[in-house]
Structures are given as C-alpha cells and as structure tokens.
Scaffold this active site. Structure first.
Site, PDB file in Angstrom:
ATOM      1  CG  HIS A 160       6.122  12.355 -25.162  1.00 49.27           C
ATOM      2  ND1 HIS A 160       4.745  12.374 -25.253  1.00 49.27           N
ATOM      3  CD2 HIS A 160       6.458  13.341 -24.293  1.00 49.27           C
ATOM      4  CE1 HIS A 160       4.275  13.330 -24.457  1.00 49.27           C
ATOM      5  NE2 HIS A 160       5.288  13.918 -23.860  1.00 49.27           N
ATOM      6  NE  ARG A 173      -3.935  -2.063   2.066  1.00 44.09           N
ATOM      7  CZ  ARG A 173      -3.718  -3.157   2.759  1.00 44.09           C
ATOM      8  NH1 ARG A 173      -2.689  -3.227   3.585  1.00 44.09           N
ATOM      9  NH2 ARG A 173      -4.533  -4.189   2.638  1.00 44.09           N
ATOM     10  CG  ASN A 183      -1.597  18.418 -20.590  1.00 44.40           C
ATOM     11  OD1 ASN A 183      -0.667  17.649 -20.366  1.00 44.40           O
ATOM     12  ND2 ASN A 183      -2.730  18.377 -19.909  1.00 44.40           N
ATOM     13  CG  HIS A 237       1.653  17.307 -24.087  1.00 44.78           C
ATOM     14  ND1 HIS A 237       2.511  18.387 -24.074  1.00 44.78           N
ATOM     15  CD2 HIS A 237       2.344  16.273 -23.535  1.00 44.78           C
ATOM     16  CE1 HIS A 237       3.671  18.013 -23.530  1.00 44.78           C
ATOM     17  NE2 HIS A 237       3.596  16.741 -23.193  1.00 44.78           N
ATOM     18  NE  ARG A 254       0.817  17.545 -12.854  1.00 44.06           N
ATOM     19  CZ  ARG A 254       1.384  16.681 -12.030  1.00 44.06           C
ATOM     20  NH1 ARG A 254       0.979  16.604 -10.773  1.00 44.06           N
ATOM     21  NH2 ARG A 254       2.354  15.889 -12.430  1.00 44.06           N
ATOM     22  CD  GLU A 273      -3.629  17.463 -16.002  1.00 46.42           C
ATOM     23  OE1 GLU A 273      -2.594  16.840 -15.768  1.00 46.42           O
ATOM     24  OE2 GLU A 273      -4.150  17.547 -17.121  1.00 46.42           O
ATOM     25  CE  LYS A 278       5.610  17.693 -13.923  1.00 49.85           C
ATOM     26  NZ  LYS A 278       5.680  16.467 -14.701  1.00 49.85           N
ATOM     27  CD  GLU A 291       7.626  17.260 -22.587  1.00 48.06           C
ATOM     28  OE1 GLU A 291       6.996  18.257 -22.195  1.00 48.06           O
ATOM     29  OE2 GLU A 291       7.076  16.201 -22.975  1.00 48.06           O
ATOM     30  CG  HIS A 304      -1.015  12.877 -26.246  1.00 48.33           C
ATOM     31  ND1 HIS A 304      -1.620  13.304 -25.075  1.00 48.33           N
ATOM     32  CD2 HIS A 304       0.229  12.475 -25.900  1.00 48.33           C
ATOM     33  CE1 HIS A 304      -0.765  13.166 -24.071  1.00 48.33           C
ATOM     34  NE2 HIS A 304       0.363  12.667 -24.546  1.00 48.33           N
ATOM     35  CE  LYS A 330      -0.651  14.230 -14.178  1.00 49.74           C
ATOM     36  NZ  LYS A 330      -1.035  14.694 -15.533  1.00 49.74           N
TER      37      LYS A 330
HETATM   38  N1  LIG Z   1       4.930  10.815 -15.068  1.00 45.52           N
HETATM   39  C1  LIG Z   1       4.961  11.893 -15.810  1.00 45.52           C
HETATM   40  O1  LIG Z   1       4.617  12.998 -15.363  1.00 45.52           O
HETATM   41  C2  LIG Z   1       5.434  11.784 -17.228  1.00 45.52           C
HETATM   42  C3  LIG Z   1       5.694  12.950 -17.960  1.00 45.52           C
HETATM   43  C4  LIG Z   1       6.188  12.824 -19.244  1.00 45.52           C
HETATM   44  C5  LIG Z   1       6.414  11.564 -19.787  1.00 45.52           C
HETATM   45  N2  LIG Z   1       6.141  10.447 -19.056  1.00 45.52           N
HETATM   46  C6  LIG Z   1       6.410   9.110 -19.588  1.00 45.52           C
HETATM   47  O2  LIG Z   1       7.802   8.998 -19.818  1.00 45.52           O
HETATM   48  C7  LIG Z   1       8.021   8.013 -20.819  1.00 45.52           C
HETATM   49  C8  LIG Z   1       9.094   8.485 -21.765  1.00 45.52           C
HETATM   50  O3  LIG Z   1      10.271   8.718 -21.032  1.00 45.52           O
HETATM   51  P1  LIG Z   1      11.699   8.877 -21.738  1.00 45.52           P
HETATM   52  O4  LIG Z   1      11.576   9.785 -22.875  1.00 45.52           O
HETATM   53  O5  LIG Z   1      12.641   9.161 -20.662  1.00 45.52           O
HETATM   54  O6  LIG Z   1      11.911   7.439 -22.408  1.00 45.52           O
HETATM   55  P2  LIG Z   1      12.580   6.074 -21.905  1.00 45.52           P
HETATM   56  O7  LIG Z   1      12.495   5.888 -20.463  1.00 45.52           O
HETATM   57  O8  LIG Z   1      12.017   5.030 -22.796  1.00 45.52           O
HETATM   58  O9  LIG Z   1      14.119   6.301 -22.304  1.00 45.52           O
HETATM   59  C9  LIG Z   1      14.462   6.496 -23.654  1.00 45.52           C
HETATM   60  C10 LIG Z   1      15.561   5.529 -24.096  1.00 45.52           C
HETATM   61  O10 LIG Z   1      16.826   5.950 -23.570  1.00 45.52           O
HETATM   62  C11 LIG Z   1      17.458   4.887 -22.864  1.00 45.52           C
HETATM   63  N3  LIG Z   1      18.221   5.540 -21.804  1.00 45.52           N
HETATM   64  C12 LIG Z   1      17.720   6.123 -20.705  1.00 45.52           C
HETATM   65  N4  LIG Z   1      18.692   6.770 -20.047  1.00 45.52           N
HETATM   66  C13 LIG Z   1      19.837   6.569 -20.734  1.00 45.52           C
HETATM   67  C14 LIG Z   1      21.169   7.008 -20.564  1.00 45.52           C
HETATM   68  N5  LIG Z   1      21.519   7.833 -19.550  1.00 45.52           N
HETATM   69  N6  LIG Z   1      22.092   6.608 -21.458  1.00 45.52           N
HETATM   70  C15 LIG Z   1      21.725   5.831 -22.516  1.00 45.52           C
HETATM   71  N7  LIG Z   1      20.484   5.408 -22.746  1.00 45.52           N
HETATM   72  C16 LIG Z   1      19.539   5.776 -21.867  1.00 45.52           C
HETATM   73  C17 LIG Z   1      16.337   4.018 -22.422  1.00 45.52           C
HETATM   74  O11 LIG Z   1      16.792   2.704 -22.185  1.00 45.52           O
HETATM   75  C18 LIG Z   1      15.384   4.098 -23.607  1.00 45.52           C
HETATM   76  O12 LIG Z   1      15.818   3.226 -24.614  1.00 45.52           O
HETATM   77  C19 LIG Z   1       6.686   7.760 -21.477  1.00 45.52           C
HETATM   78  O13 LIG Z   1       6.206   6.497 -21.076  1.00 45.52           O
HETATM   79  C20 LIG Z   1       5.791   8.858 -20.923  1.00 45.52           C
HETATM   80  O14 LIG Z   1       4.448   8.461 -20.803  1.00 45.52           O
HETATM   81  C21 LIG Z   1       5.669  10.553 -17.797  1.00 45.52           C
HETATM   82 ZN   LIG Z   2       5.249  15.540 -22.522  1.00 43.87          ZN
END
Ligand SMILES: NC(=O)c1ccc[n+]([C@@H]2O[C@H](COP(=O)([O-])OP(=O)(O)OC[C@H]3O[C@@H](n4cnc5c(N)ncnc54)[C@H](O)[C@@H]3O)[C@@H](O)[C@H]2O)c1
Ligand SMILES: [Zn+2]
Length: 381
Positions: A278, A129, A257, A260, A253, A249, A239, A193, A264, A151
């Site tokens: 993304h 939990r 977006n 976005h 918040r 949100e 942020k 971003e 999206h 999130k």
């Molecule tokens: N929670 C939130 O508020 C929020 C906000 C924006 C995005 N997201 C989520 O984040 C995700 C995308 O995140 P991302 O863009 O970081 O992608 P990711 O986590 O897939 O990383 C991108 C790629 O880079 C590689 N990688 C990561 N760090 C590395 C490093 N230091 N050196 C070499 N390779 C590395 C990873 O293995 C992957 O192949 C999506 O699922 C999205 O929905 C969440």
């Molecule tokens: Zn985003």
C-alpha cells in the site's frame, strides 16, 4: 544485555468531544500498557487480537505487562495478511470475544498492523453493539495512520474496506521499538505515509525529513536520537488535526488521500499483492500527483522534482517503471480509478498540490487529461 533504550513518551490528543483519546508515542512504551489500561478502565478484562508474526515477536511483552497489572486477558491469533480482513475471520474474532465473556466495559486490544487494527476495531464496534478498544499499532503505517481516526473495516468481494464502521479507540499506545522487528520493506512502505503529512500540509516537516530520514529508519537504537518518535508524533498530530475537523470525511479528511487515487489504481492493478505494498503505491501515487500538478501549472517542475527525489532516495517507487511486472494500459487504470468511490462521472476528485505542504481537494479534474498523462507515464517503461 543492556536494557532497551527508552524515550520519554509524547502524548498527542485527538479532540473529538466525548470520543476524545490520547495517542502515546515512545520507545519501550509497551511495558506501560498494563498500568495505562488499569488507569483507563479499572478491573476491565482484556481480549487481545493479533497475528502470528506479532505473536512471535511481541505478544509475551504484552501478556507480561497485563499480568503485572493483574488484568485478566485472553486472545485470538489470526493469520497475517490482507486476506484476514474477511467475513470469515471477522466471524471468528466476534465469536471468540463473546466466548471469552468480554462484555461492555471490558476492552479489546488490537495488537498489530493495519490489518489487525481494522479487523479488531470493526469486531469491537459490532460485538454487543460496541465494546471499547485500545490500539497497539506494531507497523509504521499503523502508528502514523490506521490506528488513528476510528475507521475500521473488512474487505468485500467488490473491493477493499467496503464493510466497516467509524469506531474511535479509547487509547493508542505506539511503542516505536516494536518497529525494530518489522521487515525493512514494510517500514519503508509505512514511511510513505509519514512523508505524505509533510507533502500535504507541512513543508517544514518535509524539510526535516529530507535531513533526518536515516535516523527515522535507524530508530535511535544506538543514538537514542528520538528522530523516529518525532516523525511519528508529527504525523499523528497532523492526522489528529484533520480528523478532529472532519471525523467522517465530508470534506478536509480527503486531504489524507494525497497519492491515493493513482495509488489505489496501481495497487488494484497489482491485485493488492506483495508486488506493490500500500505505502509503495501511495509513494508512486504521490509522485504522479506532484508531476500532474506541475503539468497543470500549479507548481514549478523543480518543486515537484524535489518531492519525488526524496521518495526515490528512501527507496520507494515513484514511476510506473519502478513497479516490477506488467501494468495494464491507461484505459484499464482509468477504469480502476472509476471504481474508486472518489470518482464521479467524467470528473475526478483528486488531491492536487500548489507546492510541498500545500495540497487541496480538486473535484473537477478532467478525466481526459488524466488519461493522457497516465499513458505518457506508462510509455516511459
Ligand atoms: N483504518 C484506517 O484508517 C487505515 C488507514 C490506512 C491503512 N489501513 C489498512 O491497513 C492495512 C495495512 O496495514 P499494514 O501496512 O500495517 O499491514 P499489516 O497489518 O498486514 O502488517 C504488515 C506485515 O507486517 C507484519 N508485522 C506487523 N507488525 C510487525 C512487527 N512489529 N514485527 C514484525 N512483523 C510485523 C504483519 O504480520 C504483516 O505480515 C490495510 O488493510 C489498509 O486497508 C487502514
Ligand atoms: Zn494510505
């Protein structure tokens, strides 16, 4: 070899009452993770979740600092990629945390990009939990966006991020040197971003980015300029301020977006694949949002052009024709937007702009007007 350059860390507080925490940003910070965790939670055990790419590049350094602080650590390494935000992998993570006898009072460490942060954070929210966790973001996107704000989620067959929880981390440690191993395309996508924070609410920061983006990309490896750290700190402050005002949100918040809603739809049209990352979708979405706002007479075409020019200059897509491969027609894109939770009946909720740094939430955007605009943009291909 010379020792890696270090910068003095910058701390950005996230003010959320008893859920408040710090984001610490700096080059070479990873070596301080052990002592920071020890100070936060003396004698806690740690469970690290990471992916194979990060294991290859950075897991040793994390294990080393934890060992130096005599912190007992175990770990699970999952495959990289969006597919990892699934029920199947979520189950694996939860079971591994339980099998490692991690209890409340211990800590989960999410070492990775947004995929790992979202997955490990959600597992931490659910096991027993709720176990506390620390974010160690390793992508630019994660350092300025996903690791901050609490999130967490995995994906459903019906769409992205539909199963999740709000679960704030106890600490975010953003070592900007970890980004040196990130593929350039991933770095650039994350930069969208960063630019977003300037475009949505901070015109001075946007001007600074126009002048300094090359240093942000270079990361101060040679010059030690601190530009990358500055860009990340300003982004996190922006942020944090928005999240502190509206954690769940219900209002403000949504400004985060910007770009976005269009983004999206483009991302979905590309099947959330490597065709369009993304951040790339967000860049194209922000460009569309600026142009659409100019079309509505909210700002001058020249100012919209300035916003778009910067995104294009760093190499991000800004027009449908910058996206490789085919795109569906305007009706199909509208349908993809309608699946988005931000859409209600004939009126769309959009983040529009009155200028660079002046975004606002508009709940009554006419769908017919958006459709006309989109089909015009698609025809430019
Ligand atoms: N929670 C939130 O508020 C929020 C906000 C924006 C995005 N997201 C989520 O984040 C995700 C995308 O995140 P991302 O863009 O970081 O992608 P990711 O986590 O897939 O990383 C991108 C790629 O880079 C590689 N990688 C990561 N760090 C590395 C490093 N230091 N050196 C070499 N390779 C590395 C990873 O293995 C992957 O192949 C999506 O699922 C999205 O929905 C969440
Ligand atoms: Zn985003």
């Amino acid at each position: 070899m010379t020792a890696p350059l270090r910068t003095d860390p910058t701390t950005v507080p996230v003010a959320l009452g008893e859920r408040s925490y710090d984001i610490v940003i700096g080059r070479g910070l990873i070596a301080s993770l052990g002592p920071r965790i020890e100070a936060l939670r003396p004698r806690a055990r740690v469970f690290i979740v990471t992916d194979t790419n990060i294991e290859l590049n950075h897991l040793d350094a994390v294990e080393e600092t934890l060992a130096e602080s005599a912190i007992a650590a175990s770990q699970l390494i999952v495959p990289p990629g969006e597919g990892t935000k699934s029920f199947r992998v979520f189950e694996r993570v939860c079971e591994a945390i339980i099998a490692a006898r991690i209890e409340r009072g211990d800590l989960v460490v999410a070492l990775g990009g947004g995929v790992i942060g979202d997955l490990a954070g959600f597992a931490a929210s659910a096991v027993r939990r709720g176990i506390d966790y620390v974010q160690v973001p390793t992508t630019l996107l994660a350092q300025v966006d996903s690791s901050v704000g609490g999130k967490t989620a995995i994906n459903s067959a019906h769409g992205k991020n539909l199963i999740g929880a709000f679960h704030q981390p106890m600490l975010v440690v953003a070592d900007t040197a970890l980004l040196d191993t990130l593929p350039p395309r991933e770095f650039r996508a994350g930069y969208a971003e960063v630019a977003k924070y300037g475009l949505l609410g901070d015109a001075a920061f946007f001007s600074w980015l126009e002048a300094n983006w090359r240093e942000v990309f270079a990361g101060g490896k040679a010059s030690g300029s601190g530009a990358r750290e500055h860009a990340i700190a300003v982004s996190c402050r922006a942020k944090a301020a928005i999240v502190a005002r509206d954690e769940r949100e219900t209002g403000d918040r949504a400004l985060l977006n910007l770009g976005h809603t269009f983004g999206h739809a483009l991302e979905a049209a590309c099947g959330f694949s490597d065709r369009l990352l993304h951040g790339e979708a967000v860049a194209a979405g922000m460009a569309l949002a600026f142009e659409f706002s100019a079309r509505l007479g909210l700002l001058s075409p020249a100012e919209a052009e300035r916003a778009i020019r910067h995104l294009a200059e760093v190499g991000l897509p800004t027009r449908p024709k910058d996206i490789a491969g085919g795109l569906p027609d305007a009706d199909a894109l509208m349908a993809l937007m309608a699946q988005d939770k931000k859409v209600k009946r004939g009126a769309l909720t959009f983040i529009l702009v009155r200028g660079i740094g002046a975004a606002f939430v508009e709940r009554g955007v006419d769908a017919v007007q958006v459709r006309g605009f989109l089909s015009e943009k698609l025809a430019e291909r």
